[in-house]
Design a protein around this motif. Structure first.
Motif, PDB file in Angstrom:
ATOM      1  N   LYS A  78       0.873  -1.263  -0.137  1.00  0.00           N
ATOM      2  CA  LYS A  78       0.148  -0.085   0.121  1.00  0.00           C
ATOM      3  C   LYS A  78       0.976   1.106   0.038  1.00  0.00           C
ATOM      4  N   SER A  79       2.158   1.400   0.619  1.00  0.00           N
ATOM      5  CA  SER A  79       2.843   2.258   0.634  1.00  0.00           C
ATOM      6  C   SER A  79       3.589   2.634  -0.463  1.00  0.00           C
ATOM      7  N   ILE A  80       3.647   1.469  -1.340  1.00  0.00           N
ATOM      8  CA  ILE A  80       4.256   1.714  -2.642  1.00  0.00           C
ATOM      9  C   ILE A  80       3.211   1.978  -3.928  1.00  0.00           C
ATOM     10  N   SER A  81       1.846   1.385  -3.561  1.00  0.00           N
ATOM     11  CA  SER A  81       0.887   1.482  -4.645  1.00  0.00           C
ATOM     12  C   SER A  81      -0.352   2.488  -4.205  1.00  0.00           C
ATOM     13  N   GLY A  82      -0.527   2.546  -3.088  1.00  0.00           N
ATOM     14  CA  GLY A  82      -1.777   3.062  -2.563  1.00  0.00           C
ATOM     15  C   GLY A  82      -2.857   2.131  -2.486  1.00  0.00           C
ATOM     16  N   GLU A  83      -2.620   1.026  -2.836  1.00  0.00           N
ATOM     17  CA  GLU A  83      -3.839   0.070  -3.184  1.00  0.00           C
ATOM     18  C   GLU A  83      -3.566  -0.850  -2.102  1.00  0.00           C
ATOM     19  N   ASP A  84      -5.129  -1.523  -1.589  1.00  0.00           N
ATOM     20  CA  ASP A  84      -5.228  -2.639  -0.673  1.00  0.00           C
ATOM     21  C   ASP A  84      -4.966  -3.837  -1.197  1.00  0.00           C
ATOM     22  N   LYS A  85      -4.034  -4.950  -0.885  1.00  0.00           N
ATOM     23  CA  LYS A  85      -3.908  -6.186  -1.482  1.00  0.00           C
ATOM     24  C   LYS A  85      -3.473  -7.100  -0.543  1.00  0.00           C
ATOM     25  N   SER A  86      -3.993  -8.396  -0.558  1.00  0.00           N
ATOM     26  CA  SER A  86      -3.575  -9.261   0.355  1.00  0.00           C
ATOM     27  C   SER A  86      -2.116  -9.794   0.051  1.00  0.00           C
ATOM     28  N   SER A  87      -1.331 -10.355   1.057  1.00  0.00           N
ATOM     29  CA  SER A  87       0.006 -10.732   0.709  1.00  0.00           C
ATOM     30  C   SER A  87      -0.076 -11.883  -0.405  1.00  0.00           C
ATOM     31  N   LEU A  88      -1.383 -12.669  -0.701  1.00  0.00           N
ATOM     32  CA  LEU A  88      -1.440 -13.582  -1.469  1.00  0.00           C
ATOM     33  C   LEU A  88      -1.360 -12.791  -3.175  1.00  0.00           C
ATOM     34  N   ASP A  89      -2.325 -11.840  -3.126  1.00  0.00           N
ATOM     35  CA  ASP A  89      -2.442 -11.064  -4.280  1.00  0.00           C
ATOM     36  C   ASP A  89      -0.947 -10.484  -4.551  1.00  0.00           C
ATOM     37  N   VAL A  90      -0.391  -9.994  -3.791  1.00  0.00           N
ATOM     38  CA  VAL A  90       1.130  -9.249  -3.901  1.00  0.00           C
ATOM     39  C   VAL A  90       1.925 -10.318  -4.468  1.00  0.00           C
ATOM     40  N   PHE A  91       1.650 -11.853  -3.993  1.00  0.00           N
ATOM     41  CA  PHE A  91       2.536 -12.850  -4.621  1.00  0.00           C
ATOM     42  C   PHE A  91       2.227 -13.076  -5.949  1.00  0.00           C
ATOM     43  N   HIS A  92       0.825 -12.942  -6.157  1.00  0.00           N
ATOM     44  CA  HIS A  92       0.460 -13.532  -7.719  1.00  0.00           C
ATOM     45  C   HIS A  92       0.667 -12.392  -8.639  1.00  0.00           C
ATOM     46  N   LEU A  93       0.704 -11.160  -8.129  1.00  0.00           N
ATOM     47  CA  LEU A  93       1.055  -9.907  -9.170  1.00  0.00           C
ATOM     48  C   LEU A  93       2.651 -10.006  -9.538  1.00  0.00           C
ATOM     49  N   ALA A  94       3.512 -10.440  -8.419  1.00  0.00           N
ATOM     50  CA  ALA A  94       4.969 -10.296  -8.706  1.00  0.00           C
ATOM     51  C   ALA A  94       5.241 -11.632  -9.861  1.00  0.00           C
ATOM     52  N   VAL A  95       4.428 -12.596  -9.471  1.00  0.00           N
ATOM     53  CA  VAL A  95       4.489 -13.785 -10.578  1.00  0.00           C
ATOM     54  C   VAL A  95       4.312 -13.103 -12.006  1.00  0.00           C
ATOM     55  N   GLN A  96       3.252 -12.133 -12.114  1.00  0.00           N
ATOM     56  CA  GLN A  96       2.992 -11.580 -13.318  1.00  0.00           C
ATOM     57  C   GLN A  96       4.002 -10.446 -13.594  1.00  0.00           C
ATOM     58  N   GLY A  97       4.964 -10.313 -12.857  1.00  0.00           N
ATOM     59  CA  GLY A  97       5.953  -9.317 -13.152  1.00  0.00           C
ATOM     60  C   GLY A  97       5.580  -7.903 -12.878  1.00  0.00           C
ATOM     61  N   ASP A  98       4.583  -7.623 -11.934  1.00  0.00           N
ATOM     62  CA  ASP A  98       4.106  -6.343 -11.653  1.00  0.00           C
ATOM     63  C   ASP A  98       5.096  -5.724 -10.851  1.00  0.00           C
ATOM     64  N   GLU A  99       5.696  -4.509 -11.406  1.00  0.00           N
ATOM     65  CA  GLU A  99       6.824  -3.772 -10.482  1.00  0.00           C
ATOM     66  C   GLU A  99       6.561  -3.228  -9.122  1.00  0.00           C
ATOM     67  N   GLN A 100       5.548  -3.005  -8.844  1.00  0.00           N
ATOM     68  CA  GLN A 100       5.055  -2.410  -7.518  1.00  0.00           C
ATOM     69  C   GLN A 100       5.140  -3.587  -6.575  1.00  0.00           C
ATOM     70  N   ALA A 101       4.513  -4.718  -7.201  1.00  0.00           N
ATOM     71  CA  ALA A 101       4.601  -6.085  -6.148  1.00  0.00           C
ATOM     72  C   ALA A 101       6.150  -6.564  -6.049  1.00  0.00           C
ATOM     73  N   LEU A 102       6.665  -6.487  -7.305  1.00  0.00           N
ATOM     74  CA  LEU A 102       8.317  -6.848  -7.054  1.00  0.00           C
ATOM     75  C   LEU A 102       9.092  -6.027  -6.231  1.00  0.00           C
ATOM     76  N   GLN A 103       8.700  -4.674  -6.189  1.00  0.00           N
ATOM     77  CA  GLN A 103       9.247  -3.913  -5.024  1.00  0.00           C
ATOM     78  C   GLN A 103       8.769  -4.131  -3.683  1.00  0.00           C
ATOM     79  N   THR A 104       7.464  -4.264  -3.552  1.00  0.00           N
ATOM     80  CA  THR A 104       7.188  -4.727  -2.271  1.00  0.00           C
ATOM     81  C   THR A 104       8.107  -6.120  -1.350  1.00  0.00           C
ATOM     82  N   TRP A 105       8.207  -6.979  -2.389  1.00  0.00           N
ATOM     83  CA  TRP A 105       8.913  -8.169  -1.989  1.00  0.00           C
ATOM     84  C   TRP A 105      10.417  -7.836  -1.552  1.00  0.00           C
ATOM     85  N   LYS A 106      10.919  -6.934  -2.517  1.00  0.00           N
ATOM     86  CA  LYS A 106      12.414  -6.394  -2.124  1.00  0.00           C
ATOM     87  C   LYS A 106      12.279  -5.563  -0.884  1.00  0.00           C
TER      88      LYS A 106
END
Lengths: 297, 297
Positions: free
Chosen positions: B190-218
């Motif tokens: 949320k601090s990166i994207s402004g959006e509410d997502k579950s950790s599972l969603d953020v994982f799936h987004l990272a799998v799809q190459g989403d930059e904000q999700a990748l930054q979250t995991w970093k």
């Protein structure tokens, strides 16, 4: 049968303190204190160590044949299994020196080596503030932050001999040792008063009732709750012993330390875990080193 | 002589997963998964546990007389020595319930109880990523932050059964679990994207190459280096195993975790200590629980 005696050597960069302990923890005779000359050739340092042992023995009219073993507590880092001093900044001529074997060959009795913080807390576990406790953490607050874990009266060394070396752990923008050290006390005092003072000066000022010094120790106690909470949460000890020169100020930082700590540990240990100051005083270093022999016999 | 089998029960607030293990770690038959009904009367929960055990046995044509023991890994807090569930928020009807004795009386075989995070890592120590390692730390990254210490294939419980419960330890303006948890991943995202997502969603987004999700995991990896450094500095383990649902994102946070960690641990362990993801997968919970029986025999 003669009850054998034990020798403890506290080897620091500045001084060597060697003393004799009976099996039941009594200091026999007067301990011998000599300058280490930490930057001089290694042969000279070894000679001072062996001289201090021989002088301690002759002081009580004993000889090496009465000695069960010699424990050495040294400033680190060490290779504990190998009995070797590693790249210790305070002993630059002793890097990779096989200290244990050298002393063992000289005297022909078993020699044990561990780091000074570990020895100090081992001594407290056997004869001091944590006697008869199974599961102990000790903090040594001096120039730097030392920590030790003692389980069932044995030092827990970990896989590479660095268990409890928490000083590089992160805190604020640096490491925890930026605050929990002599320099850390000076830094806190300077942030309050604008003046440069050693931690010893800040202690003396607090004794005199100086408000800025008292505030320094209060803030120090709150910072100290950080490594205490991480290590209590990790080990869940019966008791935590706080020693080292900065522990002289224990009563000045105790309340803020305890109050802050309560917020950060689990409910059950927050009720049960005791935190106490060390008891063995100035001789704690060599008493603890001698306890290496007891712990191994 | 028949080689006796072992039963493991993974008791969570939502589901019970029960399975059968051979002495050499093979899963026998199909594990039984049923809803816990965690808020229903305790008798109903106990009946579901005993039913799951009986069903597992009948699935492989065995009976309780073939069973060496039953291990239960439960969501905590627990009184491990007493075998009692304490004030567990996910099992409100089971507070102070003598779970171990109840199951032991029902089946007439030895029953062992420990918390789910401890069991998970014990399983990894016996049959998984840390097999044959002496000195192990495990992190379970899921809804919250679980941690376990395993020394010589035994869970180290500490003095009050709360060893390795590092979740309340201080970090930034709160506790480490504010970052190292499902909610923590969502907060970073949320601090990166402004959006509410579950950790599972953020994982799936990272799998799809989403930059904000990748930054979250970093960023998550850099935060994870904090509890890792404190616990590695404290225990000096051979190996650290990282499991739990969030460990599915291991490859997304591995590099930042490792790079940050290097700054904060001692030189020797920074070279030697291995950090690896868990291996036992979906069945890790009941396999680990079953390992309580192996560890005690």
């Amino acid at each position: 049968m003669i009850s054998k005696i034990i020798i403890g050597v506290d080897l620091g960069g500045t001084k060597i303190l060697t003393g004799i302990l009976s099996r039941d923890g009594k200091v026999l005779g007067t301990p011998v204190k000599i300058q280490t000359g930490g930057t001089e050739p290694v042969e000279m340092i070894i000679k001072r160590i062996t001289d201090s042992v021989e002088l301690s023995l002759s002081n009580i009219g004993s000889s090496i044949s009465d000695v069960m073993g010699i424990g050495i507590g040294a400033t680190g880092p060490l290779d504990i299994d190998g009995g070797v001093i590693l790249e210790c900044p305070q002993l630059p001529t002793m890097h990779f020196f096989p200290l244990r074997k050298t002393i063992e060959d000289y005297f022909g009795v078993p020699v044990y080596l561990n780091n000074d913080a570990n020895c100090l807390i081992l001594g407290e576990c056997i004869f001091g503030a944590a006697a008869n406790r199974k599961n102990v953490i000790g903090f040594t607050l001096g120039t730097g932050l030392g920590c030790a874990i003692i389980l069932d009266r044995k030092i827990f060394n970990g896989s590479t001999g660095t268990a409890a070396e928490i000083w590089p752990s992160p805190y604020q923008s640096g490491t925890i040792e930026d605050f929990i050290s002599g320099a850390g006390v000076s830094k806190i005092y300077k942030s309050i008063s604008g003046e440069d003072k050693s931690s010893l000066d800040v202690f003396h000022l607090a004794v005199q009732g100086d408000e800025q010094a008292l505030q320094t120790w209060k803030e120090f106690g709150a910072h100290l709750a950080v490594p205490l909470s991480w290590s209590i949460n990790m080990i869940d000890p019966d008791i935590v012993v706080i020693g080292g020169s900065i522990a002289n100020a224990y009563n000045f930082f105790k309340i803020s330390m305890e109050e802050t700590l309560k917020k950060w540990i689990c409910p059950v240990p927050s009720q049960k875990t005791k935190i106490v100051p060390a008891e063995l005083g100035d001789f704690a270093g060599f008493i603890g080193a001698a306890c290496l022999v007891i712990g191994n016999n």
